[in-house]
Structure formats: structure tokens, C-alpha cells
Design a protein around this motif. Sequence first.
Motif, short mmCIF file in Angstrom:
data_model
loop_
_atom_site.label_atom_id
_atom_site.label_comp_id
_atom_site.label_asym_id
_atom_site.label_seq_id
_atom_site.Cartn_x
_atom_site.Cartn_y
_atom_site.Cartn_z
N MET A 193 0.83 -1.22 0.00
CA MET A 193 0.00 0.00 0.00
C MET A 193 0.86 1.26 0.00
SD MET A 193 -3.20 -0.81 -0.09
CE MET A 193 -3.47 -2.46 -0.67
N TRP A 194 2.00 1.22 0.70
CA TRP A 194 2.90 2.38 0.65
C TRP A 194 3.33 2.61 -0.80
CZ3 TRP A 194 3.06 5.85 4.14
CH2 TRP A 194 3.09 5.56 5.52
N GLN A 195 3.64 1.53 -1.50
CA GLN A 195 4.13 1.67 -2.87
C GLN A 195 3.04 2.14 -3.83
OE1 GLN A 195 5.98 -2.33 -3.27
NE2 GLN A 195 7.84 -1.18 -3.70
N ILE A 196 1.84 1.65 -3.64
CA ILE A 196 0.77 1.97 -4.58
C ILE A 196 0.22 3.38 -4.37
CG2 ILE A 196 -1.58 1.33 -5.30
CD1 ILE A 196 -0.81 -1.59 -4.47
N PHE A 197 0.03 3.76 -3.11
CA PHE A 197 -0.73 4.97 -2.84
C PHE A 197 0.08 6.19 -2.42
CE2 PHE A 197 -3.98 1.64 -2.36
CZ PHE A 197 -4.90 2.13 -3.29
N THR A 198 1.41 6.05 -2.30
CA THR A 198 2.19 7.23 -1.94
C THR A 198 3.30 7.44 -2.97
OG1 THR A 198 3.68 5.99 -0.50
CG2 THR A 198 1.73 6.94 0.53
N GLN A 199 3.66 8.70 -3.17
CA GLN A 199 4.65 9.05 -4.17
C GLN A 199 6.05 9.11 -3.57
OE1 GLN A 199 3.81 9.61 -7.49
NE2 GLN A 199 1.83 8.85 -6.80
N LYS A 200 7.03 8.68 -4.32
CA LYS A 200 8.45 8.77 -3.94
C LYS A 200 8.65 8.29 -2.51
CE LYS A 200 8.86 12.76 -6.97
NZ LYS A 200 8.03 13.90 -6.76
N ILE A 242 4.36 7.90 9.11
CA ILE A 242 5.05 8.59 8.03
C ILE A 242 5.85 7.58 7.21
CG2 ILE A 242 6.74 10.41 7.54
CD1 ILE A 242 5.81 11.74 10.14
N HIS A 243 5.91 7.83 5.91
CA HIS A 243 6.54 6.91 4.94
C HIS A 243 7.86 6.33 5.48
CE1 HIS A 243 8.11 5.29 1.24
NE2 HIS A 243 6.98 5.59 0.62
N PRO A 244 8.04 5.00 5.35
CA PRO A 244 9.24 4.36 5.91
C PRO A 244 10.56 4.88 5.31
CG PRO A 244 7.95 2.81 4.56
CD PRO A 244 7.11 4.01 4.76
N GLU A 251 4.26 8.86 14.12
CA GLU A 251 5.55 8.18 14.14
C GLU A 251 5.94 7.72 12.74
OE1 GLU A 251 5.09 3.89 15.88
OE2 GLU A 251 4.08 5.30 17.22
N LYS A 252 7.24 7.55 12.58
CA LYS A 252 7.72 7.07 11.29
C LYS A 252 7.50 5.57 11.23
CE LYS A 252 11.77 7.08 8.34
NZ LYS A 252 13.08 7.62 8.10
N SER A 253 7.06 5.11 10.08
CA SER A 253 6.90 3.67 9.89
C SER A 253 8.24 2.98 10.13
CB SER A 253 6.47 3.42 8.44
OG SER A 253 6.78 2.10 8.07
N ASP A 254 8.21 1.83 10.80
CA ASP A 254 9.48 1.14 11.04
C ASP A 254 9.71 -0.01 10.05
OD1 ASP A 254 7.73 -0.73 11.89
OD2 ASP A 254 8.45 -0.86 13.96
N LEU A 255 9.00 0.03 8.92
CA LEU A 255 9.21 -1.02 7.92
C LEU A 255 10.64 -1.03 7.38
CD1 LEU A 255 6.01 -1.13 5.65
CD2 LEU A 255 6.81 -2.82 7.28
N GLU A 256 11.31 0.11 7.48
CA GLU A 256 12.66 0.20 6.94
C GLU A 256 13.70 0.34 8.07
OE1 GLU A 256 13.73 0.45 3.51
OE2 GLU A 256 11.75 -0.32 3.06
#
Length: 233
Positions: free
Chosen positions: A96-103, A197-199, A223-228
Motif C-alpha cells: 500500500m505504501w508503494q501503490i498509494f504514496t509518491q516517492k 510517516i513513509h518508511p 511516528e515514522k513507519s518502522d518497515l525500513e
Amino acid sequence: MYTHDNHIQLPSDPDTIVWKYMDLSKLIDLLLSGKMFMSRSDKFEDQYEGTFSEPTYEEIKKLSADNPGFLEYYKQHREQVVISSWHLNEYESFAMWQIFTQKQEGLAIQSTIGRLQKALAPENQFAQYIGEVNYIDYKKEYIPFDNTFFPFLFKRKSFQYEREVRIITDVSGFDMKIDNGLKIDVDICQMIEKIYIHPKSENWYKNLVIELVKRLGFDFGIEKSDLESDILI
């Protein structure tokens, strides 16, 4: 006016988590206006949106033989229905991060089914539903049409990854022309539990979002996403 129909599926636990992925400008618009944008149903990328599966269409065609206005009603009705899409997931979704958010900039609002139900302003005069989308084979499976909301709660199986919950608003009882969509009043503090917020975002971006939200008078957890986050190896 929030209503519910027994045939419309929704997780029974009000604490079930849902997400909405968006860019910063959409979040600012939401916070400044106190209104949620809902897209006109026939303006979605999926051209099947609000249409019927083949078995249902065949049945409606038979009914239309005696009542030619029946099919026309459904076509026009798509212009009077607006939708806000949410993603059902206990955790945030990399896809979903990849599909719905830019850069590397973008946000995700975390909410729950119960919060969404409470956030819909009771003074809205429109009929509103919250329902979980069913993913079916449009060539074989039947969509009931005893409720005019049903066509908007079915999608093709190829969209299953979206795990979508929808807020649906019908304005057909009102003399309104909707272009791309409609903004409806919502209780922002009920609707937003937390903002992620975007990872891949940088620190300045995170600080900007925190500062903006604070200046607009809100105090959501951000908070910042911790996916990264750093790998442990």
C-alpha cells in the motif's frame, strides 16, 4: 445518518484496524476543512466499479424488458454515490505504501472500524454505510441488488490485495450534481488514531508533518513507519 444492513459484512470487533494511505496535501486538506473527500463511484480506475456481475446483469436485463428505466436508474445512480476507501489490516502494508504514496513522501492514517463509525457526523442527511468489499468472479458469481449499495461492495478477485473497507454515501435523495467527488463532515479526532510517516522518508519530512499537525491544533500520535528500520545481523 449512519445505517447498517444485515447483508453488509463488517468485522464485528470495533477495534479492527483500518488504514488510509495518502500524500501530505490530502492530509492538510482533511485537517483544515474537517471534511473527508469521497470520490464519485464511476470515477475510480476500475471501470467495473458499481456495475454488476454477468449473472446479475442477465437477471436485471430480464426485469428491464418490462421496465426500461431500470437499467438507466443504475447507471445514473453511480453518479450519485461517493466512496472513501480504507485498507483492512492489523499491520501497515508495504504494497500500500508503494501503490498509494509518491516517492518517499506519504502518510498513513491509522483508524479502527469503531472510530470510523463514530466519526461520521450524525447531522449528515445522506444515507451512509460502512461495509467490507467482497471479491468475486464477475463471470460466475451473483451480486444481490435488493439494496442499492450492494453493487459498490463487490469487486473482482484481482483486487483482493486491497482488503477494502468502504464508507459509502448516497446523495440520490438530494438535488446535487457531483463532479469528481464530495466532501463530507467528519469528526477528525475520532477518525484519526495515529499517523504513520513513509518508511523511506527523511527526518525533515517527519518534523514538517509533526509541526504542521501541531500548528493546526491536533495532537495525534505521529511516528515514522518502522518497515525500513535497521536490520539486526
